[in-house]
Design an enzyme around this catalytic site. Structure first.
Site, PDB file in Angstrom:
ATOM      1  N   LYS A   1     -16.744  -1.601 -39.737  1.00 46.75           N
ATOM      2  CA  LYS A   1     -18.170  -1.365 -39.973  1.00 46.75           C
ATOM      3  C   LYS A   1     -18.828  -2.656 -40.455  1.00 46.75           C
ATOM      4  O   LYS A   1     -18.256  -3.395 -41.251  1.00 46.75           O
ATOM      5  CB  LYS A   1     -18.333  -0.245 -41.011  1.00 46.75           C
TER       6      LYS A   1
ATOM      7  N   SER B   1     -24.270   6.958 -41.927  1.00 45.12           N
ATOM      8  CA  SER B   1     -24.589   5.655 -41.393  1.00 45.12           C
ATOM      9  C   SER B   1     -23.448   5.037 -40.576  1.00 45.12           C
ATOM     10  O   SER B   1     -23.644   4.047 -39.887  1.00 45.12           O
ATOM     11  CB  SER B   1     -24.918   4.711 -42.556  1.00 45.12           C
TER      12      SER B   1
ATOM     13  N   SER C   1     -21.832   9.551 -45.311  1.00 46.27           N
ATOM     14  CA  SER C   1     -21.880   8.629 -44.174  1.00 46.27           C
ATOM     15  C   SER C   1     -20.567   8.419 -43.449  1.00 46.27           C
ATOM     16  O   SER C   1     -20.526   7.727 -42.429  1.00 46.27           O
ATOM     17  CB  SER C   1     -22.438   7.275 -44.621  1.00 46.27           C
TER      18      SER C   1
END
Length: 493
Positions: A79, A159, A183
Site C-alpha cells: 500500500k 482505503s 480500511s
C-alpha cells in the site's frame, strides 16, 4: 506449468522450497499479470520490475543454498502508505509528488527480512481517507468483481482498495494494508479477500504515513485465512522506533488455522442489528451463526450499549488527529511546492493544490473540533465515548466471550461515482458502521468472505477478538471459510 499466480502464499512457499519453479519465474508471472490488467483495474500506482527481479534472484540464491525466510520468494504489493526506500511513497496524494523516502517502514523491512519480493506500490484513498478508493490522486481503483450480467464498474472499498483489488485479481500473492476505521476489513469484504486488522500495537506504525495515530494499524490482505496468518506473523513486531508497539511474543498464527472452536463462546451483539439493514446481510449473519454452531462454538447474545455513538465519536477523533498530522505538509521540505507571494501564501497555495476534496473536508472538520470553544463540546466528549465503547467490549470479554461475530459491511460493493454517496459524505461514512468500534477500542478483527449478494458480488462476515486474541480469530475465520467455500471473480480485465 499451471498459472503460478493461481497459487496461494502457502502453496507457492512449499513449491519454491521443493524447487518446482524459481522465485524469478513466480515474480515474472505476477509482473506479466500486472502489465495485462493494471490499465483496467488501476490497482498499482508504481510497479518496480527491476527491484522485484533483483529481490527474486536473491531469494533463489538463498533457496538454492537451503536457506530462506518464511516468505522467501513470495511477491507482494505494498500500500502506498508504507515508506519504501527509494521508491514512490505518496499516500496517493498530489502534495507528496515525487517523494521517495531514504528509509524503509518497519513492517516492510520485516517482510523483506523474511524474503518477500516487492512488486510495487498499491493505490489507495488519499491519506487513507475514504471508503471507496475514489479519493486517490491517481484515480479510482476498479473492483475485479462485477454484478451478474452488468458491466457497471464497482468500488473495491477503501482505503486499501488497491490492496484488496490486486489480491482478488491475482496481481500479487498478498498485500500490506492499513486500517483506521475499517480500511482493511471493508475492502476485503467487497472483494472476497481476507483482511485482518490486528490489535493496536501489534504492528509498528513507524514509516507508515499517519492519518489518525491512535487508530491506525497495519495488517495484511490475502486470498485466504492461512495466507493472512502467514503474512501477519512476518509483519508483527515490537519496534523501539514506535513507542505504541507492544513488546509481546508474536505467535505462530498459521498453527491456529483449522483449530477447533469447541468450548469457545461467540458473542452476537444485538446493537449491530441496525435500522435498514438489507435482508441479505441479516441472512448472511444468521448463516454465519449456524456455521459457528456447527463448528462447536457456543453462541451467546451480548450487548454493546454505546455502539450507536461510535460512528460520530470515531469521525471526530479521526479528523482531529488528521488535522494535526497533516499540518506537516507545507511545501517546504518535500513534495509539491506552489510558489506564493510570501511563505504564508506559499503554504496556502501548496495545501490548496496538493490536498484533494475529502482530505480538505476532514482537515477542516478536525481543526474545528479542536478549536477554542469546541474542544470540550466535541473532541473531549468523543474521547469519553471512546472510553465507554472500550469498556463495553471489556465487560463482554470478562464475561467469558472469546470473540464476536458481526457483518463486515452494511451492503455489497456499490458503483463507482454513485451520485447519492458523492453528494452525501455522511452516507459514505456509514459504510464503516460495523468496523469503527474495533479501532476505537484497539481490538483485533478479521473479515472473511462468506457469500454472494443477490447480484453476485461478495459479502463478508467480521470476527472481533480480545486484545492480542488474533489466534482465536484465525481459528474461527478458518471455520467460516471452510463452511462458506472460496470465491473468485470472473475474469473480464
Amino acid at each position: 506449468m499451471t498459472d503460478l499466480t493461481a497459487l496461494t502464499i502457502a502453496e507457492a512457499r512449499d513449491a519454491l522450497r521443493a524447487k518446482q519453479f524459481s522465485a524469478v519465474e513466480l515474480t515474472d508471472s505476477y509482473l506479466a499479470a500486472i502489465d495485462q490488467a493494471n490499465a483496467s483495474l488501476n490497482a498499482y500506482v508504481a510497479v518496480t520490475p527491476d527491484k522485484a527481479r533483483e529481490m527474486a534472484q536473491a531469494s533463489d540464491a538463498r533457496l538454492g543454498a537451503g536457506e530462506g525466510g518464511a516468505l522467501e520468494g513470495i511477491p507482494l504489493g505494498v500500500k502506498d502508505l508504507f515508506a519504501t526506500e527509494g521508491v514512490h511513497t505518496q499516500a496517493c496524494s498530489h502534495i507528496l509528488d515525487g517523494f521517495r523516502p531514504r528509509y524503509e517502514s518497519t513492517v516492510t523491512s520485516n517482510l523483506w527480512r523474511d524474503g518477500a519480493v516487492m512488486l510495487g506500490k498499491l493505490n489507495m484513498d488519499e491519506f487513507a481517507m475514504g471508503s471507496s478508493n475514489e479519493s486517490s490522486h491517481y484515480g479510482a481503483v476498479v473492483n475485479p468483481w462485477r454484478r451478474t450480467e452488468s458491466d457497471t464498474p464497482l468500488v473495491p472499498g477503501g482505503s486499501s482498495g488497491g490492496s484488496s483489488a490486486a489480491v482478488a485479481a491475482r496481481l500479487c500473492a498478498g498485500a500490506t494494508a492499513t486500517d483506521t476505521g475499517g480500511s482493511i476489513r471493508q475492502p476485503a469484504a467487497f472483494t472476497a479477500t481476507v483482511g485482518i486488522k490486528p490489535t493496536y500495537g501489534r504492528c509498528s506504525r513507524w514509516g507508515v504515513v499517519a492519518y489518525a495515530s491512535s487508530l491506525d494499524q497495519a495488517g495484511p490482505v490475502a486470498r485466504d485465512v492461512r495466507d493472512a496468518a502467514i503474512l501477519l506473523k512476518s509483519m508483527a513486531s515490537v519496534d523501539p522506533k514506535d513507542t505504541t508497539s507492544v513488546d509481546l511474543p508474536v505467535p505462530d498464527y498459521e498453527a491456529a488455522v483449522g483449530g477447533s472452536l469447541r468450548g469457545k463462546r461467540i458473542g452476537i451483539p444485538r446493537e449491530y442489528r441496525v435500522d435498514g439493514m438489507p435482508a441479505e446481510i441479516e441472512a448472511l449473519w444468521s448463516q454465519g451463526i449456524e456455521w459457528a454452531k456447527d463448528a462447536g462454538a457456543e453462541i451467546v447474545e451480548v450487548s454493546l450499549p454505546h455502539t450507536k455513538y461510535a460512528l460520530p465519536a470515531y469521525y471526530i477523533v479521526a479528523m482531529a488527529e488528521a488535522s494535526s498530522n497533516l499540518a506537516r505538509y507545507d511545501g517546504v521540505r518535500y513534495g509539491l511546492r506552489v510558489p506564493g507571494r510570501d511563505i504564508a501564501d506559499m503554504y496556502e497555495q501548496t495545501r490548496a493544490s496538493g490536498f484533494g476534496r475529502e482530505v480538505k473536508r476532514r482537515i477542516m472538520i478536525g481543526t474545528y473540533v479542536l478549536s477554542a470553544g469546541y474542544y470540550d463540546a466535541y473532541y473531549l466528549q468523543a474521547q469519553k465515548v471512546r472510553t465507554l465503547i472500550k469498556r463495553d467490549f471489556e465487560q463482554v470479554f470478562d464475561a467469558g466471550v472469546d470473540a464476536l461475530l458481526t457483518p463486515a459491511t452494511p451492503s455489497a460493493a456499490f458503483a463507482i461515482n454513485d451520485q447519492t454517496l458523492k453528494d452525501d459524505p455522511v452516507a459514505m461514512y456509514l459504510n464503516d458502521v460495523f468496523t469503527v468500534t474495533v479501532n476505537l477500542a484497539g481490538l483485533p478483527a478479521i473479515s472473511v468472505p462468506a457469500g454472494l449478494s443477490s447480484e453476485g458480488t461478495p459479502l463478508g462476515l467480521q470476527l472481533i477478538g480480545r486484545p492480542f486474541g488474533e489466534e482465536t480469530l484465525f481459528t474461527a475465520a478458518s471455520a467460516i471459510e471452510k463452511a462458506a467455500g472460496r470465491f473468485a471473480p470472473k475474469r473480464w480485465w
